[in-house]
Design a protein around this motif. Sequence first.
Motif, short mmCIF file in Angstrom:
data_model
loop_
_atom_site.label_atom_id
_atom_site.label_comp_id
_atom_site.label_asym_id
_atom_site.label_seq_id
_atom_site.Cartn_x
_atom_site.Cartn_y
_atom_site.Cartn_z
N LEU A 202 0.84 -1.19 0.00
CA LEU A 202 0.00 0.00 0.00
C LEU A 202 0.88 1.24 0.00
CD1 LEU A 202 -2.81 -1.19 2.38
CD2 LEU A 202 -3.15 -0.33 0.07
N LEU A 203 0.63 2.11 -0.96
CA LEU A 203 1.45 3.30 -1.14
C LEU A 203 0.73 4.52 -0.57
CD1 LEU A 203 2.52 2.62 -4.84
CD2 LEU A 203 3.81 2.11 -2.75
N ASP A 204 1.46 5.29 0.23
CA ASP A 204 0.95 6.55 0.77
C ASP A 204 2.11 7.53 0.81
OD1 ASP A 204 -0.60 8.51 1.93
OD2 ASP A 204 -0.52 7.66 3.94
N GLY A 205 2.51 7.96 -0.37
CA GLY A 205 3.69 8.80 -0.48
C GLY A 205 4.96 8.01 -0.70
N GLU A 206 4.83 6.69 -0.87
CA GLU A 206 5.99 5.85 -1.14
C GLU A 206 6.09 5.51 -2.62
OE1 GLU A 206 4.48 5.02 2.99
OE2 GLU A 206 3.57 4.70 1.03
N ALA A 207 7.23 4.94 -2.99
CA ALA A 207 7.45 4.49 -4.36
C ALA A 207 8.14 3.13 -4.34
CB ALA A 207 8.30 5.50 -5.12
N VAL A 208 7.82 2.29 -5.30
CA VAL A 208 8.46 0.99 -5.44
C VAL A 208 8.74 0.74 -6.92
CG1 VAL A 208 7.37 -0.01 -3.39
CG2 VAL A 208 6.25 -0.23 -5.61
N VAL A 209 9.67 -0.16 -7.16
CA VAL A 209 9.99 -0.58 -8.53
C VAL A 209 9.74 -2.07 -8.65
CG1 VAL A 209 11.78 -0.79 -10.29
CG2 VAL A 209 11.70 1.25 -8.83
N ILE A 210 8.93 -2.45 -9.62
CA ILE A 210 8.64 -3.85 -9.91
C ILE A 210 8.71 -4.06 -11.41
CG2 ILE A 210 6.96 -5.73 -9.72
CD1 ILE A 210 5.75 -4.31 -7.33
N ASP A 211 9.38 -5.09 -11.84
CA ASP A 211 9.52 -5.39 -13.27
C ASP A 211 10.01 -4.18 -14.07
OD1 ASP A 211 8.69 -7.92 -12.75
OD2 ASP A 211 6.80 -7.80 -13.84
N ASN A 212 10.94 -3.45 -13.48
CA ASN A 212 11.54 -2.29 -14.15
C ASN A 212 10.52 -1.19 -14.46
OD1 ASN A 212 14.11 -1.30 -14.84
ND2 ASN A 212 13.68 -1.56 -17.02
N ILE A 213 9.48 -1.09 -13.64
CA ILE A 213 8.50 -0.01 -13.72
C ILE A 213 8.40 0.62 -12.33
CG2 ILE A 213 6.08 0.60 -14.12
CD1 ILE A 213 5.88 -1.83 -15.95
N GLY A 214 8.37 1.94 -12.28
CA GLY A 214 8.26 2.65 -11.02
C GLY A 214 6.81 2.99 -10.70
N PHE A 215 6.41 2.73 -9.47
CA PHE A 215 5.05 3.02 -9.02
C PHE A 215 5.09 3.96 -7.82
CE2 PHE A 215 5.01 -1.14 -10.99
CZ PHE A 215 3.87 -1.12 -11.79
N ALA A 216 4.28 5.01 -7.88
CA ALA A 216 4.15 5.93 -6.76
C ALA A 216 2.66 6.13 -6.50
CB ALA A 216 4.82 7.26 -7.05
N GLY A 217 2.28 6.27 -5.23
CA GLY A 217 0.85 6.38 -4.96
C GLY A 217 0.51 7.22 -3.74
N VAL A 218 -0.63 7.87 -3.81
CA VAL A 218 -1.26 8.57 -2.68
C VAL A 218 -2.76 8.42 -2.83
CG1 VAL A 218 0.59 10.28 -2.38
CG2 VAL A 218 -1.34 10.79 -3.90
N LYS A 219 -3.48 8.70 -1.75
CA LYS A 219 -4.94 8.68 -1.84
C LYS A 219 -5.44 9.83 -2.71
CE LYS A 219 -7.06 10.04 1.85
NZ LYS A 219 -7.52 11.38 1.38
N GLY A 220 -4.82 11.01 -2.56
CA GLY A 220 -5.32 12.21 -3.22
C GLY A 220 -6.42 12.85 -2.41
N PHE A 221 -7.04 13.86 -2.98
CA PHE A 221 -8.12 14.58 -2.29
C PHE A 221 -8.87 15.43 -3.30
CE2 PHE A 221 -9.81 17.49 1.08
CZ PHE A 221 -10.43 16.50 1.84
N GLY A 222 -9.90 16.10 -2.83
CA GLY A 222 -10.72 16.93 -3.69
C GLY A 222 -10.20 18.35 -3.82
N GLY A 223 -11.03 19.20 -4.40
CA GLY A 223 -10.64 20.60 -4.57
C GLY A 223 -11.06 21.20 -5.89
N GLY A 224 -11.47 20.34 -6.84
CA GLY A 224 -11.95 20.86 -8.12
C GLY A 224 -10.88 20.93 -9.19
N PHE A 225 -11.32 21.32 -10.36
CA PHE A 225 -10.46 21.21 -11.52
C PHE A 225 -10.32 22.53 -12.28
CE2 PHE A 225 -12.61 17.16 -10.75
CZ PHE A 225 -11.52 16.32 -10.59
N ASP A 226 -9.12 22.69 -12.84
CA ASP A 226 -8.82 23.78 -13.77
C ASP A 226 -9.18 25.13 -13.16
OD1 ASP A 226 -8.05 21.69 -15.51
OD2 ASP A 226 -10.09 21.48 -16.22
N ARG A 227 -9.88 25.98 -13.88
CA ARG A 227 -10.14 27.33 -13.38
C ARG A 227 -11.19 27.35 -12.27
NH1 ARG A 227 -14.24 30.30 -16.47
NH2 ARG A 227 -15.31 28.91 -17.94
#
Length: 247
Positions: free
Chosen positions: A96-121
């Motif tokens: 489980l990623l929460d600001g962490e990063a891992v490498v598997i099969d020569n691919i990098g994965f980074a993850g967070v839950k994120g949050f709201g706030g709306g989009f663009d303008r």
Amino acid sequence: MVKKTKTTLAALADIHIKMSDKGRWTDCFQEISKRANILLICGDLTDTGDEEEAQVLADELKACTIPVLGVLGNHDYEKGRQKRIRQILQEANMTLLDGEAVVIDNIGFAGVKGFGGGFDRYMLSMFGEDAMKAFVQEAVNESLQLDRALARLEQEHPAIPKIALLHYSPIKETVIGEPEQIFPFLGSSRLADPLHRRKVYAAFHGHAHAGQLDGTSSGGVKVFNVALPVLKNANKKTPYYLLEIEN
């Protein structure tokens, strides 16, 4: 010349595991293990944020013979037991990623839950009451966590493709179909900034059950909404999305 290989990712989100789901996912996880190299589950792993639901998922994941990565979603925080949910699933060999990063099969994965706030303008700004500032700050913090994780991948593994896992959406395009009134609670454009800055290959999220399966950020990053209801509405024969990456 270095010979490139191909890695297949299977992704889904919003599985909302209930106590009554014992045995429901076994066949699916076995099938995914045959068709993909890595499984991504992008939040709302449990239905009510209960650790007993997490244990059901942990038992179901025994049928999965490939690496499993994920992030928590808002439902997993419902009862304040997110740390226990994380522990149960990590003991079942889910990363489980929460600001962490891992490498598997020569691919990098980074993850967070994120949050709201709306989009663009229409994205909310850091202005007004303390409660509003706190809401916006949460999205800022999640964005910064994601950026730091991606930066580590960029510094330590500069040549590999990077994948971002989120629960909330980084773009408006993949939440279209939901009522516009709730867009600010479905994601934030602040989450897209790290994707562009760190040249992410693709991003996966869930949360917007009535949204769209795929979209492209303003910086050209492919974004996939793999919420289970979205996959079903897209006439998918399988409750997961497959993406093949050359690495």
